[in-house]
Design a protein around this motif. Structure first.
Motif, PDB file in Angstrom:
ATOM      1  N   SER A  86      -4.828  -1.423   6.997  1.00  0.00           N
ATOM      2  CA  SER A  86      -4.335  -0.717   8.170  1.00  0.00           C
ATOM      3  C   SER A  86      -2.882  -0.287   7.964  1.00  0.00           C
ATOM      4  N   THR A  87      -2.197  -0.955   7.034  1.00  0.00           N
ATOM      5  CA  THR A  87      -0.804  -0.615   6.719  1.00  0.00           C
ATOM      6  C   THR A  87      -0.573  -0.751   5.216  1.00  0.00           C
ATOM      7  N   VAL A  88       0.162   0.220   4.674  1.00  0.00           N
ATOM      8  CA  VAL A  88       0.587   0.157   3.276  1.00  0.00           C
ATOM      9  C   VAL A  88       2.084   0.415   3.236  1.00  0.00           C
ATOM     10  N   ILE A  89       2.779  -0.397   2.453  1.00  0.00           N
ATOM     11  CA  ILE A  89       4.224  -0.251   2.246  1.00  0.00           C
ATOM     12  C   ILE A  89       4.419   0.057   0.773  1.00  0.00           C
ATOM     13  N   VAL A  90       4.994   1.218   0.477  1.00  0.00           N
ATOM     14  CA  VAL A  90       5.191   1.608  -0.926  1.00  0.00           C
ATOM     15  C   VAL A  90       6.676   1.764  -1.223  1.00  0.00           C
ATOM     16  N   MET A  91       7.090   1.100  -2.282  1.00  0.00           N
ATOM     17  CA  MET A  91       8.500   1.129  -2.677  1.00  0.00           C
ATOM     18  C   MET A  91       8.767   2.102  -3.832  1.00  0.00           C
ATOM     19  N   ASN A  92       7.687   2.596  -4.497  1.00  0.00           N
ATOM     20  CA  ASN A  92       7.873   3.547  -5.596  1.00  0.00           C
ATOM     21  C   ASN A  92       6.713   4.544  -5.627  1.00  0.00           C
ATOM     22  N   ARG A  93       6.882   5.611  -6.420  1.00  0.00           N
ATOM     23  CA  ARG A  93       5.914   6.709  -6.471  1.00  0.00           C
ATOM     24  C   ARG A  93       4.531   6.289  -6.975  1.00  0.00           C
ATOM     25  N   PRO A  94       4.426   5.512  -8.071  1.00  0.00           N
ATOM     26  CA  PRO A  94       3.081   5.118  -8.512  1.00  0.00           C
ATOM     27  C   PRO A  94       2.310   4.353  -7.428  1.00  0.00           C
ATOM     28  N   SER A  95       3.012   3.582  -6.623  1.00  0.00           N
ATOM     29  CA  SER A  95       2.354   2.842  -5.537  1.00  0.00           C
ATOM     30  C   SER A  95       1.843   3.793  -4.465  1.00  0.00           C
ATOM     31  N   LEU A  96       2.606   4.834  -4.163  1.00  0.00           N
ATOM     32  CA  LEU A  96       2.157   5.843  -3.202  1.00  0.00           C
ATOM     33  C   LEU A  96       0.876   6.498  -3.709  1.00  0.00           C
ATOM     34  N   ASP A  97       0.897   6.918  -4.967  1.00  0.00           N
ATOM     35  CA  ASP A  97      -0.265   7.586  -5.550  1.00  0.00           C
ATOM     36  C   ASP A  97      -1.499   6.692  -5.524  1.00  0.00           C
ATOM     37  N   LYS A  98      -1.320   5.415  -5.787  1.00  0.00           N
ATOM     38  CA  LYS A  98      -2.448   4.489  -5.876  1.00  0.00           C
ATOM     39  C   LYS A  98      -2.997   4.076  -4.520  1.00  0.00           C
ATOM     40  N   PHE A  99      -2.122   3.792  -3.552  1.00  0.00           N
ATOM     41  CA  PHE A  99      -2.582   3.163  -2.314  1.00  0.00           C
ATOM     42  C   PHE A  99      -2.718   4.079  -1.102  1.00  0.00           C
ATOM     43  N   GLU A 100      -2.082   5.247  -1.096  1.00  0.00           N
ATOM     44  CA  GLU A 100      -2.212   6.150   0.061  1.00  0.00           C
ATOM     45  C   GLU A 100      -3.676   6.475   0.383  1.00  0.00           C
ATOM     46  N   PRO A 101      -4.526   6.760  -0.610  1.00  0.00           N
ATOM     47  CA  PRO A 101      -5.923   7.096  -0.281  1.00  0.00           C
ATOM     48  C   PRO A 101      -6.713   5.957   0.362  1.00  0.00           C
ATOM     49  N   GLN A 102      -6.262   4.728   0.224  1.00  0.00           N
ATOM     50  CA  GLN A 102      -7.018   3.575   0.731  1.00  0.00           C
ATOM     51  C   GLN A 102      -6.767   3.259   2.201  1.00  0.00           C
ATOM     52  N   ILE A 103      -5.731   3.842   2.781  1.00  0.00           N
ATOM     53  CA  ILE A 103      -5.341   3.485   4.154  1.00  0.00           C
ATOM     54  C   ILE A 103      -6.401   3.921   5.169  1.00  0.00           C
ATOM     55  N   LYS A 104      -6.698   3.031   6.072  1.00  0.00           N
ATOM     56  CA  LYS A 104      -7.636   3.293   7.163  1.00  0.00           C
ATOM     57  C   LYS A 104      -7.112   4.459   8.004  1.00  0.00           C
ATOM     58  N   GLU A 105      -8.003   5.319   8.455  1.00  0.00           N
ATOM     59  CA  GLU A 105      -7.619   6.424   9.321  1.00  0.00           C
ATOM     60  C   GLU A 105      -6.874   5.878  10.536  1.00  0.00           C
ATOM     61  N   GLY A 106      -5.741   6.482  10.851  1.00  0.00           N
ATOM     62  CA  GLY A 106      -4.917   6.024  11.963  1.00  0.00           C
ATOM     63  C   GLY A 106      -3.971   4.900  11.586  1.00  0.00           C
ATOM     64  N   GLY A 107      -3.989   4.515  10.304  1.00  0.00           N
ATOM     65  CA  GLY A 107      -3.139   3.433   9.823  1.00  0.00           C
ATOM     66  C   GLY A 107      -1.701   3.872   9.602  1.00  0.00           C
ATOM     67  N   ASN A 108      -0.927   2.985   8.984  1.00  0.00           N
ATOM     68  CA  ASN A 108       0.504   3.214   8.780  1.00  0.00           C
ATOM     69  C   ASN A 108       0.849   3.236   7.302  1.00  0.00           C
ATOM     70  N   LEU A 109       1.735   4.153   6.940  1.00  0.00           N
ATOM     71  CA  LEU A 109       2.256   4.225   5.576  1.00  0.00           C
ATOM     72  C   LEU A 109       3.778   4.225   5.652  1.00  0.00           C
ATOM     73  N   PHE A 110       4.380   3.154   5.120  1.00  0.00           N
ATOM     74  CA  PHE A 110       5.845   3.057   5.040  1.00  0.00           C
ATOM     75  C   PHE A 110       6.257   3.505   3.642  1.00  0.00           C
ATOM     76  N   VAL A 111       7.132   4.508   3.570  1.00  0.00           N
ATOM     77  CA  VAL A 111       7.513   5.117   2.300  1.00  0.00           C
ATOM     78  C   VAL A 111       9.006   4.932   2.058  1.00  0.00           C
ATOM     79  N   ASN A 112       9.348   4.377   0.894  1.00  0.00           N
ATOM     80  CA  ASN A 112      10.742   4.257   0.480  1.00  0.00           C
ATOM     81  C   ASN A 112      11.190   5.618  -0.050  1.00  0.00           C
TER      82      ASN A 112
END
Length: 179
Positions: free
Chosen positions: A69-95
């Motif tokens: 339901s929430t993903v916190i990414v501190m670097n670009r490879p993490s964004l690329d890997k985990f953004e697609p997995q987030i539940k619809e309506g979830g949260n993405l925290f981006v550094n």
């Protein structure tokens, strides 16, 4: 409170494991059910690191998180890997200090946190994780900031006790950013 299933990700040394541990420790202090499961890349240092965290009022059946339901990414490879997995309506925290790419999803809540810039302003780039954690706590309301500070006091080694006030400032700055 609903069950919050999270993935925190970055490269080794960014403090994602500590963020996860602090969330769980704070949750335990508030009598919540918690789960923390680390995952490391094959590299010795500077490789990928992520952990799953679950915080709930109810018993947790499994520590595995496949659709967070929430993903916190501190670097670009993490964004690329985990953004697609987030539940619809979830949260993405981006550094945004280290990630120069815009998230692609438009069905999630995106919270931009210049965590490294905040840490640099405070004079120590090692506290970027605390700036991010402050934003997460404010946005999600999973645990109280006081519980996080108490958890940090418990987890900081004696040799790093002098960093406690600076960590508190970083938490406050992150909290102010989204508050």
């Amino acid at each position: 409170m609903e069950t919050e299933e999270m993935i925190l990700a970055g490269f080794g040394g960014q403090g994602v494991m500590l963020m996860g541990k602090l969330l769980c420790h704070a949750g335990m202090k508030e009598n919540k059910e918690v789960s923390w499961m680390p995952s490391y890349g094959p590299e010795m240092r500077g490789g990928t690191a992520n952990c799953t965290v679950i915080i709930s009022e109810e018993m947790i059946a499994s520590p595995v998180v496949s659709e967070p339901s929430t993903v916190i990414v501190m670097n670009r490879p993490s964004l690329d890997k985990f953004e697609p997995q987030i539940k619809e309506g979830g949260n993405l925290f981006v550094n945004t200090s280290l990630i120069d790419k815009e998230p692609e999803r438009d069905d999630i809540n995106i919270i931009e946190v210049p965590a490294n810039e905040i840490a640099d302003e405070l004079g120590n780039n090692k506290i970027a994780n605390m700036a991010m954690l402050g934003a997460v706590i404010e946005e999600l309301g999973l645990v109280d900031l006081t519980s996080i500070v108490n958890a940090l006091e418990d987890k900081l080694s004696k040799r790093n006790r002098d960093l406690l006030p600076l960590n508190k400032k970083a938490l406050d700055k992150g909290k102010e950013l989204v508050g």
